[in-house]
Design an enzyme around this catalytic site. Structure first.
Site, PDB file in Angstrom:
ATOM      1  N   ILE A  29      -7.535  27.130 -18.642  1.00  0.00           N
ATOM      2  CA  ILE A  29      -7.515  28.668 -18.979  1.00  0.00           C
ATOM      3  C   ILE A  29      -8.615  29.521 -19.849  1.00  0.00           C
ATOM      4  O   ILE A  29      -8.896  30.039 -19.518  1.00  0.00           O
ATOM      5  CB  ILE A  29      -5.911  29.516 -18.221  1.00  0.00           C
ATOM      6  CG1 ILE A  29      -6.328  28.596 -17.114  1.00  0.00           C
ATOM      7  CG2 ILE A  29      -6.165  30.497 -17.480  1.00  0.00           C
ATOM      8  CD1 ILE A  29      -4.407  28.831 -16.388  1.00  0.00           C
ATOM      9  N   TYR A 178       9.646  23.908 -21.361  1.00  0.00           N
ATOM     10  CA  TYR A 178       8.512  24.289 -21.301  1.00  0.00           C
ATOM     11  C   TYR A 178       8.486  25.838 -20.041  1.00  0.00           C
ATOM     12  O   TYR A 178       8.007  26.528 -20.287  1.00  0.00           O
ATOM     13  CB  TYR A 178       7.064  23.074 -20.665  1.00  0.00           C
ATOM     14  CG  TYR A 178       6.317  24.046 -20.078  1.00  0.00           C
ATOM     15  CD1 TYR A 178       4.872  24.272 -20.945  1.00  0.00           C
ATOM     16  CD2 TYR A 178       5.485  23.894 -18.815  1.00  0.00           C
ATOM     17  CE1 TYR A 178       4.116  24.716 -20.948  1.00  0.00           C
ATOM     18  CE2 TYR A 178       4.915  25.037 -18.995  1.00  0.00           C
ATOM     19  CZ  TYR A 178       3.535  25.658 -19.726  1.00  0.00           C
ATOM     20  OH  TYR A 178       2.419  25.979 -19.493  1.00  0.00           O
TER      21      TYR A 178
END
Length: 319
Positions: A29, A178
């Protein structure tokens, strides 16, 4: 929610003379955030651990955006002591925006640590950006209306922080750790804006997330990213609900460029928070918990010795 002005992701406003930093801008991204911002005429700096990978990304952007003003800086968020030098090596007088995008995601044990002794994902994704912001704050404050844009994750929506085990020492599960590291980043972005407003700063902090962004739905940018025909065909059904990483970049790009975006907001994809053009959405209930945000800030400050929100007096003064 108040309506926002129309926004065209394919027709971005010019930003000549401005300087933007994208952490992790060499892949995923972050690469598409950098590519899209480079179209505006701004100077875009890609922060990357790997100079070789950064050069490949720069070449790709220059091939697609003639005249692009792009360069790179070596940036290792897992090495907190290196971040001041990294900021100084940018050699800029001001910074109009930083996109905190870089991140580490581990899929399986064992638990790993940074050189500073922090759990790798929490230490890189959250603490690294926390300290980086401290060193960037004088440059951000030198711009007329700078923005700190923090890239969260839709995965964080279902997570909750364990403030007594931020480093996942007691119970380490990689995917959960995460998600919690990204949630910590998002708390940081929201709390940073509160502290900046209280200090009367001109810098604004905005939190974004990319929705469901898949490699298999991402257009090719060889050699940065290559999508095979098989991957494209197999991912076709997923396109009904999810999107590629090029579209996952849209909320961050809007948060950098759109003058209608205000600090403290959360921006994500329009359709179920998973795909589509960027829009402002309600801050998630658990993300709005000020007591959790304040405790996380204090813990992060104690772990790193830095305070990005201490903008009164000497900007970004560390404890």
């Amino acid at each position: 929610m108040s309506p926002t002005p129309s926004w065209n992701v394919r027709r971005l406003p010019g930003a000549e003379g401005r300087v933007f930093l994208v952490t992790g801008g060499n892949a995923g991204i972050g690469y598409f955030v950098a590519e899209q911002l480079s179209v505006t005429g701004a100077t875009v700096v890609l922060g990357s651990r790997s100079p070789a990978k950064a050069e490949i990304a720069l070449a790709s952007i220059r091939a697609r955006v003639p005249g692009a003003r792009v360069r790179s800086v070596r940036l290792d968020l897992a090495d907190l002591a290196s971040l001041q030098r990294a900021v100084e090596s940018m050699e800029v007088e001001r910074l109009d925006a930083v996109v905190h995008n870089a991140g580490v995601a581990l899929d399986a044990p064992p638990r790993r640590e940074t050189g500073d002794g922090h759990e790798l994902m929490f230490g890189t994704n959250h603490l690294g950006h926390f300290v980086l912001t401290r060193w960037l704050m004088p440059l951000l404050s030198a711009a007329p209306a700078a923005r700190v844009v923090t890239m969260g994750s839709f995965a964080a929506k279902s997570e909750r922080l364990d403030l007594d085990d931020l480093q996942s020492r007691k119970d380490y599960r990689p995917k959960r750790t995460y998600g919690r590291s990204k949630l910590a980043q998002m708390y940081f972005g929201v709390e940073l804006d509160r502290r900046l407003r209280a200090a009367g700063s001109t810098v604004a902090s905005v939190v974004v997330h990319p929705g469901g962004a898949l490699d298999s739905l991402t257009p090719s940018r060889p050699p940065v990213h290559v999508r095979t025909t098989g991957a494209r065909l197999s991912a076709a059904p997923a396109a009904l609900l999810l999107q590629g990483k090029h579209a996952g970049a849209w909320p961050a790009v809007r948060a950098v460029l759109d003058p209608a975006v205000s600090g403290g907001g959360l921006w994500g994809p329009r359709v179920f928070g998973l795909r589509g053009e960027p829009r402002r959405e309600a801050v998630w209930n658990h993300l709005a918990d000020r007591s959790v945000a304040a405790r996380l800030w204090g813990a992060s400050r104690d772990l790193t010795g830095a305070d990005p929100g201490a903008v009164s007096g000497r900007l970004g003064h560390a404890r």
